[in-house]
Design a protein around this motif. Sequence first.
Motif, PDB file in Angstrom:
ATOM      1  N   LEU A 177       6.640  14.992 111.448  1.00  0.00           N
ATOM      2  CA  LEU A 177       6.819  16.058 112.561  1.00  0.00           C
ATOM      3  C   LEU A 177       7.232  15.530 114.006  1.00  0.00           C
ATOM      4  O   LEU A 177       8.150  15.860 114.610  1.00  0.00           O
ATOM      5  N   ILE A 178       6.338  14.257 114.202  1.00  0.00           N
ATOM      6  CA  ILE A 178       6.479  13.690 115.492  1.00  0.00           C
ATOM      7  C   ILE A 178       8.080  13.168 115.557  1.00  0.00           C
ATOM      8  O   ILE A 178       8.558  13.362 116.603  1.00  0.00           O
ATOM      9  N   GLU A 179       8.302  12.457 114.348  1.00  0.00           N
ATOM     10  CA  GLU A 179       9.763  11.826 114.610  1.00  0.00           C
ATOM     11  C   GLU A 179      10.761  12.880 114.684  1.00  0.00           C
ATOM     12  O   GLU A 179      11.751  12.797 115.341  1.00  0.00           O
ATOM     13  N   LYS A 180      10.541  14.035 113.760  1.00  0.00           N
ATOM     14  CA  LYS A 180      11.638  14.967 113.576  1.00  0.00           C
ATOM     15  C   LYS A 180      11.615  16.123 114.979  1.00  0.00           C
ATOM     16  O   LYS A 180      12.955  16.329 115.225  1.00  0.00           O
ATOM     17  N   LEU A 181      10.527  16.180 115.465  1.00  0.00           N
ATOM     18  CA  LEU A 181      10.917  16.987 116.811  1.00  0.00           C
ATOM     19  C   LEU A 181      11.445  16.212 117.933  1.00  0.00           C
ATOM     20  O   LEU A 181      11.976  17.029 118.719  1.00  0.00           O
ATOM     21  N   LYS A 182      11.228  14.879 118.114  1.00  0.00           N
ATOM     22  CA  LYS A 182      11.850  14.096 119.011  1.00  0.00           C
ATOM     23  C   LYS A 182      13.236  14.175 118.819  1.00  0.00           C
ATOM     24  O   LYS A 182      14.241  14.192 119.461  1.00  0.00           O
ATOM     25  N   THR A 183      13.780  14.114 117.258  1.00  0.00           N
ATOM     26  CA  THR A 183      15.273  14.011 117.064  1.00  0.00           C
ATOM     27  C   THR A 183      15.808  15.451 117.454  1.00  0.00           C
ATOM     28  O   THR A 183      16.882  15.755 117.654  1.00  0.00           O
ATOM     29  N   ALA A 184      15.090  16.568 117.407  1.00  0.00           N
ATOM     30  CA  ALA A 184      15.336  17.994 117.394  1.00  0.00           C
ATOM     31  C   ALA A 184      15.497  18.498 119.014  1.00  0.00           C
ATOM     32  O   ALA A 184      15.917  19.508 119.352  1.00  0.00           O
ATOM     33  N   GLY A 185      15.354  17.409 120.065  1.00  0.00           N
ATOM     34  CA  GLY A 185      15.651  17.392 121.487  1.00  0.00           C
ATOM     35  C   GLY A 185      14.306  17.636 121.900  1.00  0.00           C
ATOM     36  O   GLY A 185      14.484  17.973 123.458  1.00  0.00           O
ATOM     37  N   CYS A 186      13.167  17.683 121.715  1.00  0.00           N
ATOM     38  CA  CYS A 186      11.931  17.773 122.552  1.00  0.00           C
ATOM     39  C   CYS A 186      11.651  16.447 122.977  1.00  0.00           C
ATOM     40  O   CYS A 186      11.789  15.264 122.266  1.00  0.00           O
ATOM     41  N   ASP A 187      11.312  16.359 124.300  1.00  0.00           N
ATOM     42  CA  ASP A 187      11.072  15.100 124.973  1.00  0.00           C
ATOM     43  C   ASP A 187       9.818  14.519 124.322  1.00  0.00           C
ATOM     44  O   ASP A 187       8.862  15.043 123.973  1.00  0.00           O
ATOM     45  N   GLU A 188      10.042  13.111 124.593  1.00  0.00           N
ATOM     46  CA  GLU A 188       9.100  12.196 123.853  1.00  0.00           C
ATOM     47  C   GLU A 188       7.459  12.271 124.400  1.00  0.00           C
ATOM     48  O   GLU A 188       6.613  12.319 123.630  1.00  0.00           O
ATOM     49  N   VAL A 189       7.512  12.559 125.694  1.00  0.00           N
ATOM     50  CA  VAL A 189       5.865  12.915 126.094  1.00  0.00           C
ATOM     51  C   VAL A 189       5.501  14.197 125.654  1.00  0.00           C
ATOM     52  O   VAL A 189       4.121  14.348 125.213  1.00  0.00           O
ATOM     53  N   VAL A 190       6.184  15.304 125.733  1.00  0.00           N
ATOM     54  CA  VAL A 190       5.737  16.370 125.025  1.00  0.00           C
ATOM     55  C   VAL A 190       5.200  16.576 123.533  1.00  0.00           C
ATOM     56  O   VAL A 190       4.051  17.050 123.478  1.00  0.00           O
ATOM     57  N   VAL A 191       6.150  15.603 122.816  1.00  0.00           N
ATOM     58  CA  VAL A 191       6.032  15.769 121.432  1.00  0.00           C
ATOM     59  C   VAL A 191       4.502  14.706 121.305  1.00  0.00           C
ATOM     60  O   VAL A 191       3.753  15.131 120.594  1.00  0.00           O
ATOM     61  N   GLY A 192       4.410  13.669 122.165  1.00  0.00           N
ATOM     62  CA  GLY A 192       3.377  12.928 121.777  1.00  0.00           C
ATOM     63  C   GLY A 192       2.079  13.412 122.448  1.00  0.00           C
ATOM     64  O   GLY A 192       1.023  13.202 121.870  1.00  0.00           O
ATOM     65  N   PHE A 193       2.111  14.519 123.206  1.00  0.00           N
ATOM     66  CA  PHE A 193       0.722  15.021 123.740  1.00  0.00           C
ATOM     67  C   PHE A 193       0.711  16.284 123.178  1.00  0.00           C
ATOM     68  O   PHE A 193      -0.604  16.490 122.511  1.00  0.00           O
ATOM     69  N   VAL A 194       1.699  17.100 122.947  1.00  0.00           N
ATOM     70  CA  VAL A 194       1.213  18.414 122.300  1.00  0.00           C
ATOM     71  C   VAL A 194       0.890  18.574 120.622  1.00  0.00           C
ATOM     72  O   VAL A 194      -0.071  19.127 120.270  1.00  0.00           O
ATOM     73  N   MET A 195       1.545  17.822 120.012  1.00  0.00           N
ATOM     74  CA  MET A 195       1.328  17.561 118.524  1.00  0.00           C
ATOM     75  C   MET A 195      -0.218  16.906 118.431  1.00  0.00           C
ATOM     76  O   MET A 195      -0.763  17.722 117.323  1.00  0.00           O
ATOM     77  N   PRO A 196      -0.462  16.001 118.621  1.00  0.00           N
ATOM     78  CA  PRO A 196      -1.775  15.460 118.443  1.00  0.00           C
ATOM     79  C   PRO A 196      -2.822  16.354 118.903  1.00  0.00           C
ATOM     80  O   PRO A 196      -3.843  16.855 118.296  1.00  0.00           O
ATOM     81  N   ALA A 197      -2.683  17.091 120.332  1.00  0.00           N
ATOM     82  CA  ALA A 197      -3.674  17.890 120.801  1.00  0.00           C
ATOM     83  C   ALA A 197      -3.760  19.250 119.831  1.00  0.00           C
ATOM     84  O   ALA A 197      -4.697  19.857 119.717  1.00  0.00           O
ATOM     85  N   GLY A 198      -2.441  19.709 119.501  1.00  0.00           N
ATOM     86  CA  GLY A 198      -2.579  20.839 118.700  1.00  0.00           C
ATOM     87  C   GLY A 198      -3.027  20.823 117.452  1.00  0.00           C
ATOM     88  O   GLY A 198      -3.725  21.827 116.886  1.00  0.00           O
ATOM     89  N   TYR A 199      -3.023  19.536 116.776  1.00  0.00           N
ATOM     90  CA  TYR A 199      -3.824  19.418 115.656  1.00  0.00           C
ATOM     91  C   TYR A 199      -5.261  19.608 115.683  1.00  0.00           C
ATOM     92  O   TYR A 199      -5.955  19.530 114.613  1.00  0.00           O
ATOM     93  N   SER A 200      -5.737  19.506 116.923  1.00  0.00           N
ATOM     94  CA  SER A 200      -7.464  19.487 117.229  1.00  0.00           C
ATOM     95  C   SER A 200      -7.663  21.021 117.866  1.00  0.00           C
ATOM     96  O   SER A 200      -8.668  21.580 117.574  1.00  0.00           O
ATOM     97  N   PHE A 201      -6.564  21.443 118.808  1.00  0.00           N
ATOM     98  CA  PHE A 201      -6.943  22.790 119.190  1.00  0.00           C
ATOM     99  C   PHE A 201      -6.179  23.925 119.204  1.00  0.00           C
ATOM    100  O   PHE A 201      -6.497  25.167 119.590  1.00  0.00           O
ATOM    101  N   ASN A 202      -5.102  23.835 118.326  1.00  0.00           N
ATOM    102  CA  ASN A 202      -3.940  24.881 118.022  1.00  0.00           C
ATOM    103  C   ASN A 202      -4.110  25.224 116.562  1.00  0.00           C
ATOM    104  O   ASN A 202      -3.126  24.967 115.869  1.00  0.00           O
ATOM    105  N   LEU A 203      -5.240  25.480 116.133  1.00  0.00           N
ATOM    106  CA  LEU A 203      -5.521  25.710 114.502  1.00  0.00           C
ATOM    107  C   LEU A 203      -5.343  27.063 114.332  1.00  0.00           C
ATOM    108  O   LEU A 203      -6.244  27.809 113.967  1.00  0.00           O
TER     109      LEU A 203
END
Length: 440
Positions: free
Chosen positions: A273-299
């Motif tokens: 998902l990290i790789e695919k979302l970066k390819t889909a146009g989402c900024d690297e910092v946004v993906v790198g922060f939001v995705m791992p944080a979401g796996y703990s806080f956005n359940l």
Amino acid sequence: MKHLRKLHIQVMLALALAVIMGLLFPTQAMAMKPLGQGFIALLKMMLAPIVFCTLVHGLAQVQDMGKLGRMGFKSLLYFEVVSTVAMVVGLLAVNLFQPGAGLHASNLAESPEALKATSAAGGISAISYLLSLIPHTLVDAFAKGDIIQVLIISVLSGLALNRAVGPDSVILRGIDEAQAVLFKMLAFIMRLAPLGAFGAMAAAIGSYGGVTLLYLLKLIAVYYGASLFFVFAILGSISMCIGLPFLVILRLIRDEILLVFGTASSEVVFPRLIEKLKTAGCDEVVVGFVMPAGYSFNLDGTSIYMAIAVGFIAQATDTPYSLGQQAALLALLSLTSKGGTTVAGGAFIKLAATLQTVRSLPLGGLGLLFGIDRVMAIATALTNVVGNTMAVFAIARWEGAFDAAQFKQLTGHAPGRSLLNGPRSPAADGQVAQPAIPAK
């Protein structure tokens, strides 16, 4: 034959074969469990280093720290609002359809399996939870693979490198190359995805039999119905608000959806998902922060599960439990459910630990849920994955850190106008430009 080379086709065939084998040859199917366990272990091995490299690489090049703080605040606000909505959906569903009414299981004995899970989970408190977020050492966080601990170390490392070294630093070039190597390793591992999905699904069907799909059918139907409603009504509305076609997003992550369906774990698709979302146009910092944080806080899926499980246990054991009492327990669960629920059975363990601490509902009711936990875990993981994917797109659009042209090139669909008006940038309008949070 060329269609057989596509990953989602291979996974679908593997799942179909797994169901057939589980029903016809249950003993042999149970022996396939190590295939699924091995595949999940290989992917979990990649989580910590990918989170670290992605986030550090992006943070080290951020010029405006105010934007970073704003992104963090927006992310946590989004997580809390959406997961609360998910919990409300589950609470309304369980009280409206009453899946546990009529079971009269007030004298239900506590099953050994449920007791074992409860004792293994231990008690939960706000202080112990917050202290557990701090790793004992830098190495310990990576050794345990705790995503939130790795996230903390990654943020600190990225900020330190941002201030201590220049953009041409050897360290940053090394992290950049390490990231490329990790994603190449991930590509090798993903070739085993059909085998892993086959092993996990065959073992599940073989262990419980076809009756698993019928056991407590009403509860399963209510839970899956609430999850589908949340995904298409709530997340679909969010997708519409940010100007992205929801069905296109689902098609974008269809391979990951099928993998989660087969393994009942959202961790298996995290690196992809990290790789695919970066390819889909989402900024690297946004993906790198939001995705791992979401796996703990956005359940989101876990929130729905908790709400329905609490109501179901009260109904099944004939325990008087008002909406106010349910809401109070769910407020506690909104804290205790954070982190550690991305693997199959994780939500059940968190629920067991909280009920053991609160003791407001009979623990014997957990035995009813334990028997169908594998079936429930599929919907939980799927909802969590779609929810976190939407969170990344929403924050990227909100921050103006989204490349519309890159999204159109990948999906063939041009994004519409977003109601979350972040900082305007040419990239957000589909022109060639650097995103709002620059990446190397």
